[in-house]
Write a protein that holds these residues in place. Structure first.
Motif, PDB file in Angstrom:
ATOM      1  N   MET A   1       0.847  -1.196   0.000  1.00 29.06           N
ATOM      2  CA  MET A   1       0.000   0.000   0.000  1.00 29.06           C
ATOM      3  C   MET A   1       0.879   1.242   0.000  1.00 29.06           C
ATOM      4  N   THR A   2       0.473   2.244  -0.773  1.00 34.09           N
ATOM      5  CA  THR A   2       1.209   3.504  -0.784  1.00 34.09           C
ATOM      6  C   THR A   2       0.235   4.662  -0.972  1.00 34.09           C
ATOM      7  N   ALA A   3       0.761   5.866  -0.832  1.00 38.21           N
ATOM      8  CA  ALA A   3      -0.043   7.089  -1.001  1.00 38.21           C
ATOM      9  C   ALA A   3       0.920   8.232  -1.262  1.00 38.21           C
ATOM     10  N   ARG A   4       0.361   9.379  -1.612  1.00 35.42           N
ATOM     11  CA  ARG A   4       1.197  10.559  -1.816  1.00 35.42           C
ATOM     12  C   ARG A   4       1.927  10.922  -0.530  1.00 35.42           C
ATOM     13  N   MET A   5       2.984  11.693  -0.673  1.00 31.93           N
ATOM     14  CA  MET A   5       3.846  12.005   0.453  1.00 31.93           C
ATOM     15  C   MET A   5       3.076  12.699   1.574  1.00 31.93           C
ATOM     16  N   GLY A   6       3.439  12.390   2.797  1.00 33.98           N
ATOM     17  CA  GLY A   6       2.897  13.106   3.948  1.00 33.98           C
ATOM     18  C   GLY A   6       1.578  12.550   4.434  1.00 33.98           C
TER      19      GLY A   6
ATOM     20  N   ILE B   1      -2.333  10.154   3.372  1.00 31.39           N
ATOM     21  CA  ILE B   1      -2.870   8.873   3.819  1.00 31.39           C
ATOM     22  C   ILE B   1      -3.943   9.075   4.890  1.00 31.39           C
ATOM     23  N   VAL B   2      -3.794  10.112   5.708  1.00 33.23           N
ATOM     24  CA  VAL B   2      -4.808  10.435   6.718  1.00 33.23           C
ATOM     25  C   VAL B   2      -6.094  10.865   6.033  1.00 33.23           C
ATOM     26  N   ALA B   3      -5.986  11.756   5.052  1.00 29.71           N
ATOM     27  CA  ALA B   3      -7.181  12.192   4.326  1.00 29.71           C
ATOM     28  C   ALA B   3      -7.849  11.027   3.619  1.00 29.71           C
ATOM     29  N   ALA B   4      -7.049  10.118   3.070  1.00 30.65           N
ATOM     30  CA  ALA B   4      -7.594   9.000   2.303  1.00 30.65           C
ATOM     31  C   ALA B   4      -8.340   7.999   3.185  1.00 30.65           C
ATOM     32  N   MET B   5      -7.913   7.845   4.430  1.00 29.40           N
ATOM     33  CA  MET B   5      -8.489   6.816   5.307  1.00 29.40           C
ATOM     34  C   MET B   5      -9.444   7.371   6.351  1.00 29.40           C
TER      35      MET B   5
ATOM     36  N   ILE C   1       6.669   6.709   2.566  1.00 30.93           N
ATOM     37  CA  ILE C   1       5.510   7.579   2.380  1.00 30.93           C
ATOM     38  C   ILE C   1       5.754   9.010   2.847  1.00 30.93           C
ATOM     39  N   PHE C   2       6.674   9.208   3.761  1.00 30.58           N
ATOM     40  CA  PHE C   2       6.986  10.551   4.228  1.00 30.58           C
ATOM     41  C   PHE C   2       8.254  11.116   3.596  1.00 30.58           C
ATOM     42  N   ALA C   3       8.746  10.429   2.563  1.00 34.21           N
ATOM     43  CA  ALA C   3       9.991  10.877   1.949  1.00 34.21           C
ATOM     44  C   ALA C   3       9.961  10.878   0.428  1.00 34.21           C
ATOM     45  N   HIS C   4       9.158  10.006  -0.193  1.00 34.22           N
ATOM     46  CA  HIS C   4       9.247   9.919  -1.657  1.00 34.22           C
ATOM     47  C   HIS C   4       8.645  11.158  -2.327  1.00 34.22           C
ATOM     48  N   THR C   5       9.064  11.380  -3.558  1.00 30.88           N
ATOM     49  CA  THR C   5       8.583  12.521  -4.328  1.00 30.88           C
ATOM     50  C   THR C   5       7.298  12.140  -5.057  1.00 30.88           C
ATOM     51  N   GLU C   6       6.651  13.156  -5.623  1.00 32.49           N
ATOM     52  CA  GLU C   6       5.458  12.896  -6.425  1.00 32.49           C
ATOM     53  C   GLU C   6       5.800  12.008  -7.617  1.00 32.49           C
TER      54      GLU C   6
ATOM     55  N   TYR D   1       0.210  19.355  14.344  1.00 35.05           N
ATOM     56  CA  TYR D   1      -0.551  18.141  14.032  1.00 35.05           C
ATOM     57  C   TYR D   1       0.186  17.283  13.015  1.00 35.05           C
ATOM     58  N   GLU D   2       0.737  17.921  11.995  1.00 37.94           N
ATOM     59  CA  GLU D   2       1.452  17.162  10.971  1.00 37.94           C
ATOM     60  C   GLU D   2       2.688  16.482  11.561  1.00 37.94           C
ATOM     61  N   GLU D   3       3.445  17.218  12.364  1.00 38.70           N
ATOM     62  CA  GLU D   3       4.657  16.645  12.957  1.00 38.70           C
ATOM     63  C   GLU D   3       4.321  15.472  13.868  1.00 38.70           C
ATOM     64  N   GLN D   4       3.344  15.663  14.752  1.00 39.40           N
ATOM     65  CA  GLN D   4       3.026  14.619  15.731  1.00 39.40           C
ATOM     66  C   GLN D   4       2.347  13.424  15.068  1.00 39.40           C
ATOM     67  N   SER D   5       1.476  13.668  14.102  1.00 38.46           N
ATOM     68  CA  SER D   5       0.798  12.557  13.427  1.00 38.46           C
ATOM     69  C   SER D   5       1.808  11.687  12.693  1.00 38.46           C
ATOM     70  N   THR D   6       2.771  12.324  12.050  1.00 40.62           N
ATOM     71  CA  THR D   6       3.822  11.567  11.380  1.00 40.62           C
ATOM     72  C   THR D   6       4.573  10.697  12.376  1.00 40.62           C
TER      73      THR D   6
END
Length: 522
Positions: free
Chosen positions: A227-232, A235-239, A289-294, A477-482
């Motif tokens: 499973m993968t998703a766009r960076m950052g 994945i939260v928005a998607a799920m 998921i938190f590092a790859h490019t588009e 939120y972004e930092e802690q969620s990651t």
């Protein structure tokens, strides 16, 4: 916007002419634009005016685009309308800074096209008199846009300031498939492993395990990407919909019984982050998921070695499209099953605005209104019939020989690169909405919210306060969620996380959104 406003004003004034010399000065109009009275403007039909006029428009140009002056849409529309547009192009990289400078120096063009104005920018520049109110012009000179706003009231509410003004108009997307990321699963792998399409988050977990361990690509190696998703945090928005968490008012908000709830510190968000942490720890979720490019993410889609991912259309895996199928959202632990990752009908806010130096706002409004019709949108997106596209049962399709070089499409239309002010309807969406995508959207439709509220228009003082609060809250939120997802911090820190959000005044932010929502209901 805040980090640029008021910064380096001295340098701003000195350097403005270096790249905005084509714009009008604040003290006068473009000399090439004759004075046009309202009586000279045809309210319907073409040409818009009998005597040709010129307009200057500041615009963003994407890396994939060719020069706007070479695009057939603007060449042909000039002949049709008698309006010649000189585009002052700014590359995507650095566009925001140049836009800031344009207003700070008061070196204004006649209009801004594909301008990406934020709600705060439109209110600020409207209140300063640099942008003009458009509501009267829309009523009199924009029948296509007005019809859409009457049909979809949420468009008007999403672009009208508390004082009742409209300073910028959006791109409008009536096609649901152009406002959602589909959920694509590897049907070939499901078939090989004799698995059913997962219907719940628990079933998804089991399917991902099988993708990881069952060698569905048949090469004898454990090299599948489940499973993968766009960076950052995409994945939260998607799920999030599987955990009862919506994305309303342009933020992490669900609305229940007319009550606005910012859910970042909620138990359901904790439950979602714990689920994503489980997937990540067991290497079911892409470790990059938190590092790859588009570009790397798109390559994973096209590799055929990915089990499950998210995207609006199937353009990035056309060569292996039969390997994938679109599926419905998953039912979560509490039975929630919502397609939360969907954009509002007014998808691209602030796509077009008219400035106070424009001597012919009526002409300009009529000019842009054409692109909110199916005919005008077809010209903008597809170019010339016979040369670039052909009609099949009334629907335009790019010609096969034209698409042999995929970059051709981006050269002829400002649609490529996003953010253009126009209508995206079923009529003009053959390229992004082929049958496979339509089938994938049909799986989402039963779970779409009845109304997707756009980000509200606050008054400038409130908008400033919202921005200050969100700058801190969103970053935290972004930092802690990651960290929660990758396991850098444990969920024994959740109460501390909640407490910090409270100290950052998340309740005050929620009240500001509640007040805005209440005004929308009046």
């Amino acid at each position: 916007m805040r980090k640029y406003w008021g910064r380096n004003l001295f340098m701003t004034i000195i350097t403005s002419s270096l790249f905005l010399s084509g714009c009008n000065s604040s003290g006068g109009n473009n000399e090439s634009v004759p004075e046009i009275s309202k009586n000279d403007v045809h309210a319907t039909g073409f040409p818009i005016v009998d005597q040709p006029i010129n307009l200057k428009m500041f615009t963003r140009i994407a890396p994939v685009n060719g020069p706007f002056k070479e695009m057939p849409v603007f060449q042909d529309y000039e002949k049709l309308s008698n309006v010649k547009v000189e585009f002052i192009e700014a590359q995507t990289d650095g566009f925001q800074e140049k836009k800031n400078l344009l207003f700070a120096s008061n070196e204004l063009p006649d209009a801004l096209f594909r301008s990406g104005l934020t709600p705060l920018e439109t209110i600020r520049y409207g209140a300063a008199g640099q942008l003009i109110p458009l509501e009267g012009l829309i009523d009199e000179y924009a029948p296509n846009l007005k019809k859409l706003m009457d049909e979809y009231p949420e468009i008007r509410s999403g672009i009208t300031t508390p004082e009742g003004h409209i300073y910028a108009i959006p791109g409008i997307v009536t096609l649901s498939a152009a406002r959602t990321d589909k959920k694509w699963i590897n049907q070939m792998w499901l078939d090989k492993l004799n698995l059913d399409v997962p219907e719940t988050t628990d079933e998804l977990y089991n399917v991902l395990l099988a993708f990881r361990d069952g060698d569905p690509n048949g090469n004898g190696k454990k090299d599948e990407l489940p499973m993968t998703a766009r960076m950052g945090l995409s994945i939260v928005a998607a799920m999030s919909g599987s955990f009862g968490l919506d994305s309303q008012l342009g933020y992490n908000i669900y609305i229940e019984n007319n009550k606005v709830n910012i859910w970042m510190g909620s138990d359901r968000n904790k439950e979602m982050l714990m689920y994503l942490n489980k997937l990540y720890q067991e290497k079911l979720l892409d470790q990059e998921i938190f590092a790859h490019t588009e570009a790397q993410y798109l390559a994973k889609q096209g590799s055929g070695n990915t089990g499950f991912f998210f995207d609006q259309t199937n353009n990035n895996f056309l060569s292996i499209q039969d390997q994938y199928t679109g599926i419905a959202p998953f039912a979560g632990p509490q039975g929630d099953r919502l397609q939360s990752q969907a954009l509002p009908i007014a998808r691209d806010f602030g796509a077009f605005a008219i400035t106070s130096v424009n001597p012919s706002p009526e002409v300009t409004m009529r000019w842009i209104d054409y692109f909110y019709s199916d005919e005008g949108s077809t010209l903008l997106r597809f170019g010339r019939e016979g040369e670039h596209y052909e009609n099949k049962e009334g629907i335009p399709y790019y010609k096969e020989d034209f698409l042999k070089e995929i970059s051709n499409q981006a050269k002829i239309t400002p649609y490529a690169g996003g953010g253009a002010p126009h209508l995206i309807s079923e009529q003009v969406a053959s390229f992004i909405n082929p049958p496979q995508v339509q089938e994938a959207q049909a799986k989402l439709d039963p779970f779409m919210p009845e109304v997707r509220y756009a980000a509200p228009m606050f008054d400038e003082q409130t908008a400033q306060e919202v921005n200050i609060l969100r700058n801190d809250i969103d970053k935290y939120y972004e930092e802690q969620s990651t960290k929660f997802i990758v396991g850098a911090i444990g969920f024994d820190k959740w109460e501390q996380f909640q407490s910090t959000l409270q100290k950052m005044r998340i309740d005050d932010l929620e009240k500001l959104y509640q007040d805005a929502y209440d005004k929308m209901q009046k």
